[in-house]
Design a protein around this motif. Structure first.
Motif, PDB file in Angstrom:
ATOM      1  N   TRP A   1       0.845  -1.191   0.000  1.00 49.27           N
ATOM      2  CA  TRP A   1       0.000   0.000   0.000  1.00 49.27           C
ATOM      3  C   TRP A   1       0.880   1.240   0.000  1.00 49.27           C
ATOM      4  O   TRP A   1       1.771   1.379   0.836  1.00 49.27           O
ATOM      5  CB  TRP A   1      -0.899  -0.007   1.236  1.00 49.27           C
TER       6      TRP A   1
ATOM      7  N   GLN B   1      -2.219   6.575  -2.122  1.00 50.11           N
ATOM      8  CA  GLN B   1      -3.480   6.050  -1.590  1.00 50.11           C
ATOM      9  C   GLN B   1      -4.032   4.925  -2.450  1.00 50.11           C
ATOM     10  O   GLN B   1      -5.202   4.884  -2.801  1.00 50.11           O
ATOM     11  CB  GLN B   1      -4.524   7.175  -1.501  1.00 50.11           C
ATOM     12  N   THR B   2      -3.152   4.005  -2.780  1.00 53.63           N
ATOM     13  CA  THR B   2      -3.620   2.870  -3.561  1.00 53.63           C
ATOM     14  C   THR B   2      -2.706   1.681  -3.328  1.00 53.63           C
ATOM     15  O   THR B   2      -1.611   1.810  -2.773  1.00 53.63           O
ATOM     16  CB  THR B   2      -3.694   3.200  -5.067  1.00 53.63           C
ATOM     17  N   THR B   3      -3.184   0.513  -3.753  1.00 54.88           N
ATOM     18  CA  THR B   3      -2.364  -0.691  -3.662  1.00 54.88           C
ATOM     19  C   THR B   3      -1.399  -0.735  -4.840  1.00 54.88           C
ATOM     20  O   THR B   3      -1.595  -0.064  -5.849  1.00 54.88           O
ATOM     21  CB  THR B   3      -3.257  -1.951  -3.709  1.00 54.88           C
TER      22      THR B   3
ATOM     23  N   LYS C   1      -0.848  -3.957   4.094  1.00 53.53           N
ATOM     24  CA  LYS C   1      -2.240  -3.857   4.545  1.00 53.53           C
ATOM     25  C   LYS C   1      -2.940  -5.153   4.190  1.00 53.53           C
ATOM     26  O   LYS C   1      -2.569  -5.808   3.223  1.00 53.53           O
ATOM     27  CB  LYS C   1      -2.953  -2.731   3.769  1.00 53.53           C
TER      28      LYS C   1
ATOM     29  N   GLN D   1      -8.584  -7.902  -2.861  1.00 49.92           N
ATOM     30  CA  GLN D   1      -8.234  -7.240  -4.115  1.00 49.92           C
ATOM     31  C   GLN D   1      -8.282  -8.214  -5.299  1.00 49.92           C
ATOM     32  O   GLN D   1      -8.237  -9.422  -5.114  1.00 49.92           O
ATOM     33  CB  GLN D   1      -6.804  -6.681  -4.015  1.00 49.92           C
TER      34      GLN D   1
ATOM     35  N   ARG E   1      -6.805  -0.882  -8.230  1.00 47.29           N
ATOM     36  CA  ARG E   1      -6.257   0.397  -7.787  1.00 47.29           C
ATOM     37  C   ARG E   1      -7.411   1.250  -7.265  1.00 47.29           C
ATOM     38  O   ARG E   1      -8.450   1.349  -7.926  1.00 47.29           O
ATOM     39  CB  ARG E   1      -5.560   1.142  -8.942  1.00 47.29           C
TER      40      ARG E   1
END
Length: 799
Positions: free
Chosen positions: A156, A161-163, A184, A188, A427
């Motif tokens: 993360w 602010q995204t994987t 995290k 997904q 995402r």
RNA sequence: GCCGGGGUGGCGAAACUGGGAAACGCACGGGACUUAAAAUCCCGCGACCGCAAGGUUUUAAGGGUUCAAUUCCCUUCUCCGGCACCA
């Protein structure tokens, strides 16, 4: 300043090429050639990296055109992605508007460089006509279980602010913004690239024309290691502790077993032992240490004895079970057999904790060295000793024999470990392809129907850069009826990683307007594979691995009939300024546009190719660029002094140049091709050229400086584009020299050179050499031992 | 540690299959043209010794093979990139 008016000329020919469709690609009887450069993210401005990349591709394409190939040379934009969202937040604009503005301005800069793209085939990944097919491909994968959702620990990026995918994590940081990546637990979407791991590894062998290092990087990334899982039984228990090893040949030298502190079995087996307290304390301490600290190499290996013993299944030997921080839970089974004599880490640990050792592989040359005396573990090959009935075998042989024997006795299992993990594509961002999935209360996870594609990205969404997926807040997007039961359902609100978009764009170029499939199968069959791919080394793993994966998937769908998308790959070097990569933060950026203003695109192209070979780094040099401009002017002036007929020595020089330049173009040796062009021009200045010689010079210059060559070509009275002309041919009869200069050496040192007839016999050459005055001086009275003659080149007299 | 690629003048670089190291260019120096400058054209330019002719020496370091090594082999140093307590 020179005399040639590049501004006017460049404009004029760019329009001419566009208006007359000179570089339009269409299937024909001619042999095809697909030349592709990695398409850019539309940031709005091109940088020198683009200029270099695209110049190399353009020169190659134009060369192929003149060689008579039917060339496909397309361009497009990798238009989804975060910068558009960031710009939207910053300027309160919308990503689609910002992106299309950027595409327009970037396109006009590319056009100013005079690249020979077939703009009719332009694609942009953010168009619904394109991303519809991302969704289509996703659904095909979903049907086959290759796209799946799972809960897992993920990377993360707190700043984006995204994987992120594993491939997008570089040195524990985000590839885009370098922020430290966190772990995290999230549910997904993944693509099962691991299903293709064997093929991705094996087919690397087909890539003979890829740079070795790219192949090596991919192979490292896939990370195959073959070995054996061995089952150690816990003494006085029925518990089994599996360990993984690639060195099963050393199994008879295992003197203890080690488990990772996080191993799930640890707490259970130490229960009630007098060592329990101490072990728990150690585990606690390890848990507090960060991964980075623990995996530092020079850190001392720490560990504790568990009070338990294991039984080595090959010889029933009872050996102690330890816990140590040098064993990692993430790799293998989280437990190892320790062979201190043949593994350096085990060796250091055993020394530290006074554990016993036994040599089981003997080096061939050395004598019976006792383990206590050695300073390090011997990890090389040798002969088995102390290994039961495997004694005397070479360890490589024993590796196979022991593994097979263990399998038959069910005490071990041959296994392969892979480093490659499945590709996380979700995402939590807006500006990407919506994942075409619906969650229904009754039916669960449901695919959107093919006929309902594309799932359009809504134009309006609250983009803030925080608080999760923006699409989640767009009610009219989220709320949907279930494709199966028509009941109430919600859409998936994550979008796809943009590397998905670029994993198949090269196929789309074959038929960019195809509406029935991602690409027209017949058209793609004609144009694919990409004959030459050109791009930066930064994509060695990410984009190139994903594209290979997609191609194999299309093969399994029966849509293509080859395994690999890119036949040849060239990774161009970076453009440096003062020894450093050009970057905004360093303030050392040279803007291509200002250079075009000053010297023209042709000079810029010429400089880029001349200053260094394509694969190596290129140091920017203003004066070098000026030199390129001066050279073009020098060529321009040739035109003012054309003669009726060239001298024969110039004709000969020309044929030599044709031969060398042609060979260099074939091998991407543009720097030496240009050096030969310069030599050729120097020869013209010594002697004056006629029309034919000058025409040939122009044709050979044309891929590099296309506007310039077109202009002079038309000034010669030609009505058609120079790119419709034929590449000059070298007449072998005219490069045969009548006389040659032969170097004469005495004892390997050059002492003289003589000019002789090319057809001279060896004996005569020998005689002439020995008769040479300065050679005689060196030989004096010494007896001549030997004379070596390399015909047409060299004579070496040994005295 | 394993894997891949490098190290050649002041600088960017070149050298086919082991055969004249430094092509081509940049920078620099000199000359021609010009009232002058720019532009252009011509010449020189690895280092050391020498007025010169010429000699010695030089491809990261050391060794080897060879008539001959930037090129092949061994050892070492060093730089860049990938993977990595990967068992």
């Amino acid at each position: 300043m020179g005399i040639y008016n590049f501004k006017e000329i460049e404009n004029k020919w760019q329009e001419y090429w566009q208006d007359n469709g000179i570089f339009k690609a269409a299937p024909s009887d001619k042999p095809k050639f697909y030349c592709l450069e990695m398409f850019p993210y539309p940031s709005g401005k091109i940088h020198m990296g683009h200029v270099r990349n695209y110049t190399i591709g353009d020169v190659h394409s134009r060369y192929k055109w003149i060689q008579g190939y039917n060339v496909l040379h397309p361009m497009g934009f990798d238009a989804f992605g975060q910068p558009a969202e960031n710009a939207a937040i910053k300027n309160k604009s919308k990503p689609d508007i910002w992106t299309s503005k950027c595409i327009e301005s970037m396109k006009s800069e590319l056009k100013k460089m005079g690249f020979s793209y077939d703009w009719d085939r332009e694609v942009s990944t953010c168009d619904a006509d394109y991303y519809k097919w991302n969704q289509w491909i996703f659904l095909k994968m979903f049907e086959r279980g290759l796209a799946y959702k799972k809960a897992s620990g993920v990377n993360w990026c707190p700043s984006c602010q995204t994987t992120l995918a594993n491939e997008e994590v570089i040195d524990e940081g985000c590839w885009r913004c370098h922020a430290k990546v966190e772990q995290k637990d999230l549910e997904q979407w993944y693509l099962k690239i691991t299903e293709y791991k064997e093929r991705l590894l094996e087919d690397l062998q087909q890539l003979k024309d890829w740079p070795k290092r790219v192949v090596a990087m991919q192979s490292n990334w896939i990370g195959k290691s073959q070995g054996v899982e061995i089952y150690f039984r816990l003494k006085d228990s029925d518990k089994i502790i599996p360990v993984f090893t690639t060195r099963v040949d050393t199994i008879f030298g295992a003197t203890y077993v080690v488990m990772a502190p996080e191993h799930p079995l640890v707490k259970e087996i130490i229960k009630g032992k007098k060592e329990e307290k101490e072990v728990l304390k150690f585990i606690e301490r390890c848990a507090q240490e960060s991964k980075a600290v623990r995996s530092k190499e020079d850190v001392k290996k720490e560990g504790v004895f568990t009070g338990c013993y294991c039984i080595n299944p090959v010889n029933e030997e009872v050996i102690p079970l330890w816990i140590a921080d040098y064993v990692l839970m993430e790799y293998g089974t989280g437990a190892i057999m320790a062979v201190p004599t043949h593994d350096q880490r085990d060796f250091l640990f055993a020394k530290e904790h006074r554990l016993s050792m036994r040599v089981v592989i003997k080096k061939l040359e050395t004598s019976n060295q006792k383990p206590e005396e050695t300073q390090e573990a011997y990890e090389g090959d040798g002969v088995q000793v102390n290994s039961g009935h495997f004694d005397g075998l070479s360890n490589q042989e024993a590796k196979i024999k022991i593994a097979e024997w263990m399998e038959t006795k069910s005490i071990g299992k041959i296994q392969t470990h892979w480093r490659l993990r499945d590709w996380l594509i979700s995402r939590q961002r807006y500006w990407g392809t919506p994942i075409p999935i619906v969650y229904c209360r009754k039916c669960g996870v449901v695919a959107v129907a093919y006929e309902d594609l594309p799932v359009r990205l809504p134009q309006e969404a609250p983009i803030t850069g925080e608080g999760g997926s923006p699409l989640n807040k767009v009610e009219e997007f989220v709320e949907v009826s279930c494709p199966k039961c028509k009941g109430q359902a919600r859409r998936e609100t994550d979008t796809m990683a943009t590397f998905f978009d670029s994993s198949w764009y090269f196929l789309r170029f074959a038929s960019p307007k195809c509406t029935s499939n991602p690409f027209d199968i017949k058209e793609a069959k004609y144009w694919m594979q990409v004959d030459q791919y050109i791009g930066g080394i930064e994509h060695a793993i990410l984009h190139l691995l994903y594209s290979r994966f997609f191609t194999k998937f299309f093969k399994d769908l029966g849509m293509v009939d080859y395994d690999e998308p890119f036949k040849r790959l060239l990774t161009q070097g970076m453009v440096l300024k003062d020894g450093e990569v050009m970057s905004k933060s360093k303030g050392n950026i040279v803007d291509p546009d200002s250079m075009i203003q000053k010297y023209g695109a042709d000079s810029l192209r010429l400089f880029m190719l001349f200053a260094a070979p394509p694969e190596t780094e290129l140091e920017w040099d203003d004066r070098g660029l000026e030199g390129a401009f001066k050279f073009l002017n020098r060529v321009w002036r040739v035109q003012e002094n054309l003669k009726e007929k060239s001298e024969e020595r110039l004709i000969r020089a020309m044929h030599k140049a044709i031969k060398k330049i042609t060979a260099d173009f074939e091998e991407f040796k543009f720097n030496t091709a240009i050096a030969s062009l310069m030599e050729f021009v120097n020869a013209i200045y010594q002697s004056q050229a006629d029309r034919e010689v000058f025409s040939n010079l122009l044709i050979m210059v044309s891929p590099i400086a296309p506007h310039f060559a077109e202009e002079l070509w038309s000034l010669l009275g030609n009505k058609e584009s120079i790119f419709k002309a034929a590449w000059p041919k070298c007449d072998p009869a005219l490069i045969v020299e009548e006389t040659v200069t032969v170097v004469v050496q005495v004892n390997g040192k050059v002492r003289s050179s003589i000019v002789v007839d090319a057809g001279i016999s060896e004996d005569e050459l020998k005689e002439r050499s020995l008769a040479d005055e300065s050679v005689k001086k060196w030989i004096k009275d010494s007896p001549v031992k030997k004379v070596i003659v390399v015909p047409g080149k060299l004579v070496n007299i040994v005295i």
